[in-house]
Motif scaffolding. Structure first.
Motif, PDB file in Angstrom:
ATOM      1  N   ASN A   1       4.419  -3.230  -3.970  1.00 54.61           N
ATOM      2  CA  ASN A   1       4.980  -3.597  -5.266  1.00 54.61           C
ATOM      3  C   ASN A   1       6.448  -3.929  -5.102  1.00 54.61           C
ATOM      4  O   ASN A   1       7.183  -3.185  -4.452  1.00 54.61           O
ATOM      5  N   PHE A   2       6.856  -5.054  -5.666  1.00 53.14           N
ATOM      6  CA  PHE A   2       8.259  -5.457  -5.676  1.00 53.14           C
ATOM      7  C   PHE A   2       8.691  -5.542  -7.141  1.00 53.14           C
ATOM      8  O   PHE A   2       8.059  -6.263  -7.939  1.00 53.14           O
ATOM      9  N   TYR A   3       9.741  -4.812  -7.491  1.00 48.83           N
ATOM     10  CA  TYR A   3      10.195  -4.757  -8.882  1.00 48.83           C
ATOM     11  C   TYR A   3      11.671  -5.100  -8.958  1.00 48.83           C
ATOM     12  O   TYR A   3      12.496  -4.512  -8.259  1.00 48.83           O
ATOM     13  N   GLY A   4      11.993  -6.062  -9.851  1.00 52.55           N
ATOM     14  CA  GLY A   4      13.381  -6.433 -10.010  1.00 52.55           C
ATOM     15  C   GLY A   4      13.607  -7.252 -11.261  1.00 52.55           C
ATOM     16  O   GLY A   4      12.717  -7.347 -12.123  1.00 52.55           O
ATOM     17  N   SER A   5      14.780  -7.848 -11.369  1.00 51.98           N
ATOM     18  CA  SER A   5      15.152  -8.582 -12.576  1.00 51.98           C
ATOM     19  C   SER A   5      14.255  -9.781 -12.828  1.00 51.98           C
ATOM     20  O   SER A   5      14.106 -10.235 -13.971  1.00 51.98           O
ATOM     21  N   GLY A   6      13.636 -10.286 -11.782  1.00 51.71           N
ATOM     22  CA  GLY A   6      12.797 -11.460 -11.935  1.00 51.71           C
ATOM     23  C   GLY A   6      11.337 -11.177 -12.197  1.00 51.71           C
ATOM     24  O   GLY A   6      10.544 -12.108 -12.413  1.00 51.71           O
ATOM     25  N   GLY A   7      10.975  -9.897 -12.174  1.00 51.14           N
ATOM     26  CA  GLY A   7       9.581  -9.582 -12.446  1.00 51.14           C
ATOM     27  C   GLY A   7       9.063  -8.405 -11.657  1.00 51.14           C
ATOM     28  O   GLY A   7       9.785  -7.774 -10.891  1.00 51.14           O
ATOM     29  N   ASN A   8       7.799  -8.122 -11.872  1.00 52.58           N
ATOM     30  CA  ASN A   8       7.110  -7.006 -11.231  1.00 52.58           C
ATOM     31  C   ASN A   8       5.887  -7.581 -10.528  1.00 52.58           C
ATOM     32  O   ASN A   8       4.985  -8.119 -11.187  1.00 52.58           O
ATOM     33  N   TYR A   9       5.868  -7.489  -9.217  1.00 57.64           N
ATOM     34  CA  TYR A   9       4.843  -8.178  -8.433  1.00 57.64           C
ATOM     35  C   TYR A   9       4.027  -7.188  -7.614  1.00 57.64           C
ATOM     36  O   TYR A   9       4.566  -6.230  -7.060  1.00 57.64           O
TER      37      TYR A   9
ATOM     38  N   GLN B   1       5.879 -20.104  -6.588  1.00 59.40           N
ATOM     39  CA  GLN B   1       4.925 -19.063  -6.943  1.00 59.40           C
ATOM     40  C   GLN B   1       5.104 -17.868  -6.014  1.00 59.40           C
ATOM     41  O   GLN B   1       5.071 -17.999  -4.804  1.00 59.40           O
ATOM     42  N   VAL B   2       5.268 -16.699  -6.623  1.00 62.55           N
ATOM     43  CA  VAL B   2       5.461 -15.484  -5.836  1.00 62.55           C
ATOM     44  C   VAL B   2       4.117 -14.984  -5.321  1.00 62.55           C
ATOM     45  O   VAL B   2       3.126 -14.959  -6.045  1.00 62.55           O
ATOM     46  N   GLN B   3       4.124 -14.575  -4.075  1.00 63.93           N
ATOM     47  CA  GLN B   3       2.905 -14.046  -3.468  1.00 63.93           C
ATOM     48  C   GLN B   3       3.263 -12.907  -2.534  1.00 63.93           C
ATOM     49  O   GLN B   3       4.200 -13.019  -1.740  1.00 63.93           O
ATOM     50  N   LEU B   4       2.525 -11.799  -2.642  1.00 63.36           N
ATOM     51  CA  LEU B   4       2.669 -10.670  -1.743  1.00 63.36           C
ATOM     52  C   LEU B   4       1.359 -10.517  -0.986  1.00 63.36           C
ATOM     53  O   LEU B   4       0.298 -10.404  -1.614  1.00 63.36           O
ATOM     54  N   VAL B   5       1.437 -10.481   0.326  1.00 61.48           N
ATOM     55  CA  VAL B   5       0.229 -10.392   1.145  1.00 61.48           C
ATOM     56  C   VAL B   5       0.334  -9.178   2.046  1.00 61.48           C
ATOM     57  O   VAL B   5       1.216  -9.110   2.910  1.00 61.48           O
ATOM     58  N   GLU B   6      -0.586  -8.240   1.851  1.00 61.34           N
ATOM     59  CA  GLU B   6      -0.612  -7.029   2.669  1.00 61.34           C
ATOM     60  C   GLU B   6      -1.504  -7.231   3.884  1.00 61.34           C
ATOM     61  O   GLU B   6      -2.465  -8.002   3.844  1.00 61.34           O
ATOM     62  N   SER B   7      -1.188  -6.492   4.921  1.00 64.42           N
ATOM     63  CA  SER B   7      -2.012  -6.488   6.121  1.00 64.42           C
ATOM     64  C   SER B   7      -1.828  -5.160   6.833  1.00 64.42           C
ATOM     65  O   SER B   7      -0.898  -4.404   6.529  1.00 64.42           O
ATOM     66  N   GLY B   8      -2.737  -4.893   7.781  1.00 63.28           N
ATOM     67  CA  GLY B   8      -2.591  -3.699   8.600  1.00 63.28           C
ATOM     68  C   GLY B   8      -3.533  -2.562   8.257  1.00 63.28           C
ATOM     69  O   GLY B   8      -3.567  -1.551   8.965  1.00 63.28           O
ATOM     70  N   GLY B   9      -4.293  -2.705   7.185  1.00 61.50           N
ATOM     71  CA  GLY B   9      -5.239  -1.652   6.846  1.00 61.50           C
ATOM     72  C   GLY B   9      -6.414  -1.638   7.804  1.00 61.50           C
ATOM     73  O   GLY B   9      -6.559  -2.520   8.656  1.00 61.50           O
ATOM     74  N   GLY B  10      -7.264  -0.622   7.672  1.00 63.70           N
ATOM     75  CA  GLY B  10      -8.426  -0.536   8.532  1.00 63.70           C
ATOM     76  C   GLY B  10      -9.001   0.855   8.561  1.00 63.70           C
ATOM     77  O   GLY B  10      -8.679   1.695   7.730  1.00 63.70           O
ATOM     78  N   LEU B  11      -9.863   1.064   9.549  1.00 64.07           N
ATOM     79  CA  LEU B  11     -10.528   2.347   9.746  1.00 64.07           C
ATOM     80  C   LEU B  11      -9.870   3.065  10.918  1.00 64.07           C
ATOM     81  O   LEU B  11      -9.705   2.480  11.998  1.00 64.07           O
ATOM     82  N   VAL B  12      -9.513   4.323  10.704  1.00 61.38           N
ATOM     83  CA  VAL B  12      -8.851   5.101  11.746  1.00 61.38           C
ATOM     84  C   VAL B  12      -9.344   6.547  11.662  1.00 61.38           C
ATOM     85  O   VAL B  12      -9.722   7.020  10.591  1.00 61.38           O
ATOM     86  N   GLN B  13      -9.353   7.219  12.779  1.00 60.27           N
ATOM     87  CA  GLN B  13      -9.734   8.627  12.798  1.00 60.27           C
ATOM     88  C   GLN B  13      -8.592   9.499  12.295  1.00 60.27           C
ATOM     89  O   GLN B  13      -7.410   9.119  12.404  1.00 60.27           O
ATOM     90  N   ALA B  14      -8.935  10.633  11.774  1.00 61.91           N
ATOM     91  CA  ALA B  14      -7.926  11.586  11.329  1.00 61.91           C
ATOM     92  C   ALA B  14      -6.978  11.902  12.487  1.00 61.91           C
ATOM     93  O   ALA B  14      -7.400  12.068  13.628  1.00 61.91           O
ATOM     94  N   GLY B  15      -5.699  11.929  12.152  1.00 66.70           N
ATOM     95  CA  GLY B  15      -4.683  12.136  13.164  1.00 66.70           C
ATOM     96  C   GLY B  15      -4.102  10.853  13.729  1.00 66.70           C
ATOM     97  O   GLY B  15      -3.089  10.879  14.429  1.00 66.70           O
TER      98      GLY B  15
END
Length: 115
Positions: free
Chosen positions: A96-104, A1-15
């Motif tokens: 997003n990962f896109y290729g011959s095996g699918g769009n994830y 089973q394909v899984q994409l897990v993002e991390s690193g987001g959050g709250l930051v001040q401008a700049g």
């Protein structure tokens, strides 16, 4: 089973800076096009940056010179280094990962930039 897990987001001040990661599992993605998209409240999802299997890179005009996309095929991981962040960069960011095996898609990570 394909899984994409993002991390690193959050709250930051401008700049400020943030680094997003997208770790994939379930198959090898070295031949896939990888990209980052974002969606702000009330707006359509938009392309932010993309990188091909050969390293060809594209950026939206709004992030050129501030964001850097990269990939580590050995780790099946995509990155987005975001510098000089602006309030208008506030959005949910999706990988997003896109290729011959699918769009994830990843589940999204919230980036909030306070002005």
């Amino acid at each position: 089973q394909v899984q994409l897990v993002e991390s690193g987001g959050g709250l930051v001040q401008a700049g400020g800076s943030l680094r997003l990661s997208c770790a994939a599992s379930g198959r090898t993605f070295s031949s896939y096009v990888m990209g980052w998209f974002r969606q702000a409240p009330g707006k359509e999802r938009e392309h932010v940056a993309g990188i091909s299997w050969s390293g060809l890179i594209t950026y939206a005009d709004s992030v050129k010179g501030r964001f850097t996309i990269s990939r580590d095929n050995a780790k099946n991981t995509l990155y987005l280094q975001m510098n000089s962040l602006k309030a208008e960069d506030t959005a949910v960011y999706y990988c997003n990962f896109y290729g011959s095996g699918g769009n994830y898609w990843g589940q999204g990570t919230q980036v909030t930039v306070s002005s």
